[in-house]
Design a protein around this motif. Structure first.
Motif, mmCIF file in Angstrom:
data_model
loop_
_atom_site.group_PDB
_atom_site.id
_atom_site.type_symbol
_atom_site.label_atom_id
_atom_site.label_comp_id
_atom_site.label_asym_id
_atom_site.label_seq_id
_atom_site.Cartn_x
_atom_site.Cartn_y
_atom_site.Cartn_z
ATOM 1 N N UNK A 1 16.821 28.432 17.217
ATOM 2 C CA UNK A 1 17.433 29.613 17.253
ATOM 3 C C UNK A 1 16.498 30.682 17.005
ATOM 4 N N UNK A 2 16.329 31.771 17.948
ATOM 5 C CA UNK A 2 15.440 32.820 17.883
ATOM 6 C C UNK A 2 15.925 33.703 16.669
ATOM 7 N N UNK A 3 15.068 34.424 16.014
ATOM 8 C CA UNK A 3 15.307 35.383 15.011
ATOM 9 C C UNK A 3 15.190 36.780 15.536
ATOM 10 N N UNK A 4 14.936 36.963 16.813
ATOM 11 C CA UNK A 4 14.990 38.357 17.096
ATOM 12 C C UNK A 4 16.226 38.167 18.490
ATOM 13 N N UNK A 5 17.085 39.221 18.482
ATOM 14 C CA UNK A 5 17.951 39.154 19.581
ATOM 15 C C UNK A 5 17.016 39.455 20.894
ATOM 16 N N UNK A 6 17.826 38.954 22.138
ATOM 17 C CA UNK A 6 17.113 39.220 23.332
ATOM 18 C C UNK A 6 17.585 40.463 23.823
ATOM 19 N N UNK A 7 16.593 41.264 24.091
ATOM 20 C CA UNK A 7 16.732 42.724 24.517
ATOM 21 C C UNK A 7 16.825 42.693 26.151
ATOM 22 N N UNK A 8 17.999 43.215 26.620
ATOM 23 C CA UNK A 8 18.192 43.312 28.086
ATOM 24 C C UNK A 8 17.714 44.702 28.436
ATOM 25 N N UNK A 9 17.452 44.747 29.716
ATOM 26 C CA UNK A 9 16.930 45.931 30.232
ATOM 27 C C UNK A 9 18.068 47.184 29.960
ATOM 28 N N UNK A 43 11.285 36.470 28.379
ATOM 29 C CA UNK A 43 11.145 35.510 27.726
ATOM 30 C C UNK A 43 9.817 34.956 26.976
ATOM 31 N N UNK A 44 9.590 34.152 26.303
ATOM 32 C CA UNK A 44 8.527 33.724 25.351
ATOM 33 C C UNK A 44 8.141 34.776 24.492
ATOM 34 N N UNK A 45 6.850 35.392 24.494
ATOM 35 C CA UNK A 45 6.231 36.346 23.340
ATOM 36 C C UNK A 45 6.510 37.675 23.629
ATOM 37 N N UNK A 46 6.974 37.883 24.988
ATOM 38 C CA UNK A 46 7.248 39.271 25.473
ATOM 39 C C UNK A 46 8.317 40.139 24.856
ATOM 40 N N UNK A 84 -5.731 26.379 22.204
ATOM 41 C CA UNK A 84 -5.181 27.063 21.222
ATOM 42 C C UNK A 84 -3.753 26.733 20.892
ATOM 43 N N UNK A 85 -3.077 26.264 22.048
ATOM 44 C CA UNK A 85 -1.605 25.751 21.888
ATOM 45 C C UNK A 85 -1.406 24.426 21.059
ATOM 46 N N UNK A 86 -2.603 23.514 21.473
ATOM 47 C CA UNK A 86 -2.327 22.477 20.826
ATOM 48 C C UNK A 86 -2.822 22.419 19.007
ATOM 49 N N UNK A 87 -3.827 23.499 18.912
ATOM 50 C CA UNK A 87 -4.201 23.626 17.410
ATOM 51 C C UNK A 87 -2.969 24.149 16.791
ATOM 52 N N UNK A 88 -2.309 25.209 17.281
ATOM 53 C CA UNK A 88 -1.177 25.864 16.675
ATOM 54 C C UNK A 88 0.205 25.135 16.734
ATOM 55 N N UNK A 89 0.232 23.856 17.443
ATOM 56 C CA UNK A 89 1.252 23.006 17.811
ATOM 57 C C UNK A 89 2.337 24.015 18.517
ATOM 58 N N UNK A 90 1.918 24.730 19.739
ATOM 59 C CA UNK A 90 2.732 25.842 20.207
ATOM 60 C C UNK A 90 3.675 25.340 21.507
ATOM 61 N N UNK A 91 4.630 24.787 21.461
ATOM 62 C CA UNK A 91 5.397 24.100 22.658
ATOM 63 C C UNK A 91 5.301 25.221 23.871
ATOM 64 N N UNK A 92 5.772 26.712 23.324
ATOM 65 C CA UNK A 92 5.770 27.691 24.566
ATOM 66 C C UNK A 92 4.664 27.857 25.342
ATOM 67 N N UNK A 93 3.440 27.928 24.500
ATOM 68 C CA UNK A 93 2.294 28.085 25.171
ATOM 69 C C UNK A 93 1.979 26.790 26.141
ATOM 70 N N UNK A 94 2.140 25.562 25.852
ATOM 71 C CA UNK A 94 1.996 24.581 26.678
ATOM 72 C C UNK A 94 2.982 24.524 27.868
ATOM 73 N N UNK A 95 4.133 24.766 27.563
ATOM 74 C CA UNK A 95 5.184 24.932 28.652
ATOM 75 C C UNK A 95 4.610 26.192 29.689
ATOM 76 N N UNK A 177 10.520 31.877 15.942
ATOM 77 C CA UNK A 177 11.586 30.779 16.483
ATOM 78 C C UNK A 177 11.823 30.925 17.882
ATOM 79 N N UNK A 178 10.947 31.224 18.717
ATOM 80 C CA UNK A 178 10.952 31.279 20.328
ATOM 81 C C UNK A 178 10.653 29.878 20.786
ATOM 82 N N UNK A 179 11.647 29.411 21.405
ATOM 83 C CA UNK A 179 11.752 28.020 21.995
ATOM 84 C C UNK A 179 11.446 27.996 23.469
#
Length: 185
Positions: A1-9, A43-46, A84-95, A177-179
């Protein structure tokens, strides 16, 4: 579950909307993954960047520069991002970046090999040795002397910046917690 609400336009302030437009309408728009969900939220980090628009603007500009305005070869850039994604075990960057890597000729075998596949060009191998050293915390004198004559000073600076940028994104993705988006059948 993401910790930040999704902001719509529709919910954005003027500063957030300016940042949203820069991200959604910039060079990333043609990338390998959707920048927005069905409601138009980034989506993602944005999405996280929208919560601090001045920092988000600076971060998105830096990201655009390291992706689209460098001397880095496409394969080196994508392999470095995936390291970097592998080092940080970052699934979103791999995706987000495995399809981009495949699109520029990185093979599945090279992706599976980790950060330093065997079958790279001399420049790619030197660049990734430099990246591996950065991910370990520093580039020692021997590694520097062995890699920088091959990759050049500009690429060394750009790789250092790229690793820092994607490490920042990986940290934000983890903290908030961005998935990876669930694929719809």
């Amino acid at each position: 579950m993401t910790r930040l609400p999704r902001l719509t336009p529709a919910s954005l302030t003027d500063d957030q909307r300016e940042l949203y437009d820069a991200i959604a309408g910039g060079p990333r728009a043609g990338g390998p993954f959707p920048l927005t969900d069905a409601e138009g939220a980034l989506t993602g980090p944005f999405n996280a960047m929208l919560f601090a628009p001045p920092a988000g603007q600076a971060l998105q500009r830096l990201g655009a520069a390291v992706r689209y305005e460098t001397a880095l070869g496409d394969r080196v850039r994508e392999l470095a991002i995936l390291a970097v994604a592998a080092h940080w075990d970052c699934a979103f960057e791999r995706y987000a970046h495995e399809p981009a890597a495949r699109a520029v000729g990185v093979t599945d075998a090279q992706l599976a090999a980790g950060t330093l596949p065997d079958d790279l060009s001399a420049v790619e191998a030197a660049a990734l040795r430099f990246v591996d050293a950065l991910l370990e915390g520093d580039v020692d004198d021997v590694t520097y002397a062995e890699t920088v004559p091959t990759i050049g000073n500009r690429v060394a600076v750009e790789l250092t910046t790229l690793v820092g940028y994607y490490a920042t994104l990986a940290l934000q993705l983890r903290v908030f917690r961005v998935t990876v988006p669930v694929e719809q059948p």
